[in-house]
Write a protein that holds these residues in place. Structure first.
Motif, PDB file in Angstrom:
ATOM      1  N   ARG A  39       0.854  -1.190   0.000  1.00 33.02           N
ATOM      2  CA  ARG A  39       0.000   0.000   0.000  1.00 33.02           C
ATOM      3  C   ARG A  39       0.888   1.238   0.000  1.00 33.02           C
ATOM      4  O   ARG A  39       1.788   1.361   0.817  1.00 33.02           O
ATOM      5  N   SER A  40       0.613   2.174  -0.946  1.00 35.37           N
ATOM      6  CA  SER A  40       1.524   3.295  -1.174  1.00 35.37           C
ATOM      7  C   SER A  40       0.773   4.606  -1.349  1.00 35.37           C
ATOM      8  O   SER A  40      -0.272   4.637  -2.004  1.00 35.37           O
ATOM      9  N   PRO A  41       1.306   5.715  -0.795  1.00 34.68           N
ATOM     10  CA  PRO A  41       0.736   7.034  -1.083  1.00 34.68           C
ATOM     11  C   PRO A  41       1.437   7.708  -2.264  1.00 34.68           C
ATOM     12  O   PRO A  41       1.164   8.863  -2.564  1.00 34.68           O
TER      13      PRO A  41
ATOM     14  N   VAL B 212       2.466   1.625   6.697  1.00 28.74           N
ATOM     15  CA  VAL B 212       1.172   0.965   6.528  1.00 28.74           C
ATOM     16  C   VAL B 212       1.244  -0.506   6.946  1.00 28.74           C
ATOM     17  O   VAL B 212       0.225  -1.091   7.339  1.00 28.74           O
ATOM     18  N   GLN B 213       2.438  -1.103   6.881  1.00 24.97           N
ATOM     19  CA  GLN B 213       2.579  -2.472   7.385  1.00 24.97           C
ATOM     20  C   GLN B 213       2.406  -2.511   8.901  1.00 24.97           C
ATOM     21  O   GLN B 213       1.711  -3.381   9.441  1.00 24.97           O
ATOM     22  N   TRP B 214       3.053  -1.566   9.599  1.00 33.84           N
ATOM     23  CA  TRP B 214       2.886  -1.510  11.055  1.00 33.84           C
ATOM     24  C   TRP B 214       1.436  -1.218  11.419  1.00 33.84           C
ATOM     25  O   TRP B 214       0.924  -1.703  12.442  1.00 33.84           O
ATOM     26  N   ALA B 215       0.741  -0.419  10.583  1.00 33.08           N
ATOM     27  CA  ALA B 215      -0.667  -0.119  10.843  1.00 33.08           C
ATOM     28  C   ALA B 215      -1.500  -1.394  10.787  1.00 33.08           C
ATOM     29  O   ALA B 215      -2.400  -1.604  11.613  1.00 33.08           O
ATOM     30  N   LEU B 216      -1.222  -2.255   9.823  1.00 37.50           N
ATOM     31  CA  LEU B 216      -1.943  -3.521   9.732  1.00 37.50           C
ATOM     32  C   LEU B 216      -1.587  -4.443  10.895  1.00 37.50           C
ATOM     33  O   LEU B 216      -2.427  -5.197  11.391  1.00 37.50           O
ATOM     34  N   ALA B 217      -0.334  -4.369  11.354  1.00 38.65           N
ATOM     35  CA  ALA B 217       0.138  -5.239  12.433  1.00 38.65           C
ATOM     36  C   ALA B 217      -0.405  -4.829  13.803  1.00 38.65           C
ATOM     37  O   ALA B 217      -0.242  -5.576  14.770  1.00 38.65           O
TER      38      ALA B 217
ATOM     39  N   GLY C 114      12.065   1.648   6.857  1.00 39.81           N
ATOM     40  CA  GLY C 114      10.671   1.910   7.154  1.00 39.81           C
ATOM     41  C   GLY C 114      10.413   2.818   8.342  1.00 39.81           C
ATOM     42  O   GLY C 114      11.189   2.906   9.292  1.00 39.81           O
ATOM     43  N   LEU C 115       9.256   3.440   8.289  1.00 39.03           N
ATOM     44  CA  LEU C 115       8.769   4.404   9.272  1.00 39.03           C
ATOM     45  C   LEU C 115       7.781   3.732  10.217  1.00 39.03           C
ATOM     46  O   LEU C 115       6.955   2.926   9.795  1.00 39.03           O
ATOM     47  N   HIS C 116       7.861   4.077  11.517  1.00 42.87           N
ATOM     48  CA  HIS C 116       6.766   3.731  12.431  1.00 42.87           C
ATOM     49  C   HIS C 116       6.342   4.922  13.286  1.00 42.87           C
ATOM     50  O   HIS C 116       5.294   4.878  13.913  1.00 42.87           O
ATOM     51  N   ASP C 117       7.148   5.997  13.315  1.00 41.70           N
ATOM     52  CA  ASP C 117       6.851   7.137  14.181  1.00 41.70           C
ATOM     53  C   ASP C 117       6.972   8.439  13.393  1.00 41.70           C
ATOM     54  O   ASP C 117       8.073   8.968  13.217  1.00 41.70           O
TER      55      ASP C 117
END
Length: 561
Positions: free
Chosen positions: A77-79, A154-159, A174-177
């Motif tokens: 998933r990409s913006p 978006v991967q962390w969002a799903l997790a 990757g970003l989480h914060d």
């Protein structure tokens, strides 16, 4: 009356469409070298409509192997749109290795409906997409995720609430914060903010508009970052106002309600989804990746870490053969029950200076910290001072801010650079060790312990570790930023975490520690008054004094006895 029984409804069938991947994707695929041979021809089903959590249409492309049989699915998933480079790098490459690839534009981007928000919609929209996948006849119930930067977010969002089908993740640079992407201890990461604002605004519109926007930002960067005040000055460089960018720039406090829910650290803290992590030593998100690894290990989650000699962008360019191979091996192991490509250790890092890869059982390697102390004559020694007297001072003038040079940036100037011009400035202190008689490895966390005072009570402190070769060339290894913001003029003690490092200092080389009052425009200049750098119109020069009991803290065992 006997009850009537019904045969179960036949499973829906799926006839693969005949479309080929876009020509541009196929042409880019043909230029790559060092990648594994393809296993399958690839088909393409573009423009599928997936309902978001609020019903907005999420435009989605489906890449698939043109062969019979069940294949696991990868959700991307990409913006940033679904064209180059995402179409060849994720759609084509992974489909030809035996995966269905669902490449989707996030809400409000790339033709998808609704309004884009930097973080609030991703958990619900990810779950809605998985619900749609369950209804597809080609979905076999085995799901993985993969992607870089915001595609990692978006991967962390799903997790956060992982669906049972989710069996593996690969988070690349990757970003989480989001807060930590835009701020460092209250200091605005100005260059990041502008680069992300430009990318989020223009990249999903296609390669040509994005290139034009990037060039426009480069041309106008100096004027925008020197504006007084900063607020709103970016509009000319980004082609208009970006409301969410105004918000992130004007909320420097991580405890502000604005940031509530933005960090997805809690996803890693309780995750059971096997997760591969990839970053580069000069990736703008390198610190976030190490935090993700620490949290996953603390949760007992199966995880692996690869750290290469890359920046945020070069990991997906020069580093792509290694990044793709690592990602593919992890996904095959956990989605296809094929662990043959996994490496034997949990961690692999590239050691700078040595230009070699090193396998480690874990990160960080077991070690305590060893202090290196500055001296009045500019040396760096392991001999501790006998007092905390003032050592030296320098004047930081926000009207002529100390410039940023290299390091973990989003721009093309990121990475290791010759620091000679920077170190020649009067507002940059340097402390240099003696030539080494044998090679020295710095592998692990690096930090600075500063005893400092500022005559206005407000200052930033930028610290950097450099490798000085036998010709005197000084190249940055890692760095960090701390802040004095209490208004107190008395000496204060602050700890400044620097990014971790894996670097070999060769025999004859010297360790160098830089201390300065900022790195502009990487960080917005501190006005010296305590006012927000976004709104400041008055700038006051600051006299910053470093005291003798300051120290550079390197991993234990990194220096000869």
């Amino acid at each position: 009356m006997a009850s009537r029984t019904h045969d179960p409804a036949p499973a829906p069938t799926w006839t693969p469409p005949s479309g080929k991947p876009p020509l541009a994707a196929r042409m880019m695929r043909a230029t790559w070298r060092g990648l594994p041979a393809k296993r399958h021809d690839v088909g393409w089903e573009p423009g599928l409509v997936v309902p978001a959590a609020d019903g907005s249409p999420l435009i989605t492309d489906h890449y698939f192997p043109r062969d019979r049989g069940d294949f696991p699915t990868l959700l991307v998933r990409s913006p940033y749109g679904r064209g180059l480079p995402w179409s060849p790098q994720y759609g084509v490459l992974f489909a030809e290795q035996g995966f269905h690839v669902v490449l989707q534009s996030c809400r409000g981007t790339g033709g998808s409906g609704g309004e884009f928000d930097l973080w609030r919609n991703e958990p619900a929209d990810g779950r809605a997409t998985v619900a749609w996948l369950r209804r597809q006849p080609w979905f076999d119930g085995t799901l993985g995720t993969v992607g870089p930067s915001y595609l990692g977010y978006v991967q962390w969002a799903l997790a956060l609430d992982p669906p049972p089908e989710l069996k593996a993740m690969v988070v690349q640079v990757g970003l989480h914060d989001p807060y930590a992407l835009f701020h460092a201890r209250g200091a605005l990461r100005l260059e990041n903010a502008l680069a992300v604002g430009s990318g989020m605004t223009h990249q999903h519109r296609g390669a040509v508009p994005f290139l034009k926007a990037t060039l426009r930002l480069q041309r106008r960067l100096r004027g925008v970052t020197a504006a007084q005040p900063l607020r709103g000055a970016y509009a000319s460089a980004l082609g208009g106002e970006v409301p969410w960018l105004d918000d992130v720039m004007t909320h420097p406090d991580p405890e502000d309600g604005y940031w509530r829910g933005a960090s997805l650290a809690r996803a890693a803290e309780r995750s059971t989804v096997p997760t591969g992590l990839i970053t580069g030593w000069h990736d703008v998100l390198v610190d976030q990746t190490f935090e993700q690894y620490e949290r996953l290990r603390g949760a007992g989650c199966d995880t692996a870490l690869l750290v290469g000699p890359w920046t945020h962008t070069s990991a997906l360019q020069q580093g792509w053969p290694e990044v793709f191979a690592e990602s593919l091996a992890w996904l095959r192991a956990h989605l296809c029950a094929d662990p043959s490509g996994l490496r034997p250790t949990r961690v692999r890092v590239h050691v700078g200076g040595e230009d070699a890869w090193r396998d480690l059982d874990d990160w960080p390697p077991a070690a305590s910290g060893t202090a290196w102390f500055p001296t009045p004559d500019g040396h760096l020694t392991r001999q501790a001072p006998t007092d905390s007297a003032p050592l030296t001072s320098f004047r930081y003038d926000p009207a002529d801010p100390t410039p940023s040079l290299g390091g973990p940036l989003l721009s093309r100037t990121a990475g290791p650079r010759d620091n000679g011009t920077l170190e020649a400035r009067d507002d940059v202190l340097t402390f240099t060790g003696l030539p080494l008689t044998e090679p020295v490895d710095v592998v692990g966390p690096v930090s600075a312990r500063l005893a400092v005072s500022a005559d206005t009570g407000h200052a930033d402190l930028f610290v950097r570790l450099c490798d000085v070769d036998t010709t005197g060339r000084s190249v940055n290894v890692c760095d960090g930023l701390g802040r004095l913001g209490t208004g107190e003029r008395a000496p204060s003690r602050i700890s400044v975490p620097m990014s971790p490092a894996a670097h070999r200092f060769a025999a004859g080389h010297r360790l160098r520690w830089q201390v300065s009052g900022g790195a502009h425009p990487r960080y917005a200049r501190n006005p010296g008054t305590g006012e927000s750098p976004v709104d400041a119109t008055v700038f006051t020069p600051v006299r910053i004094t470093l005291h003798a009991d300051s120290a550079l803290i390197l991993p234990d065992g990194c220096a000869p006895a």
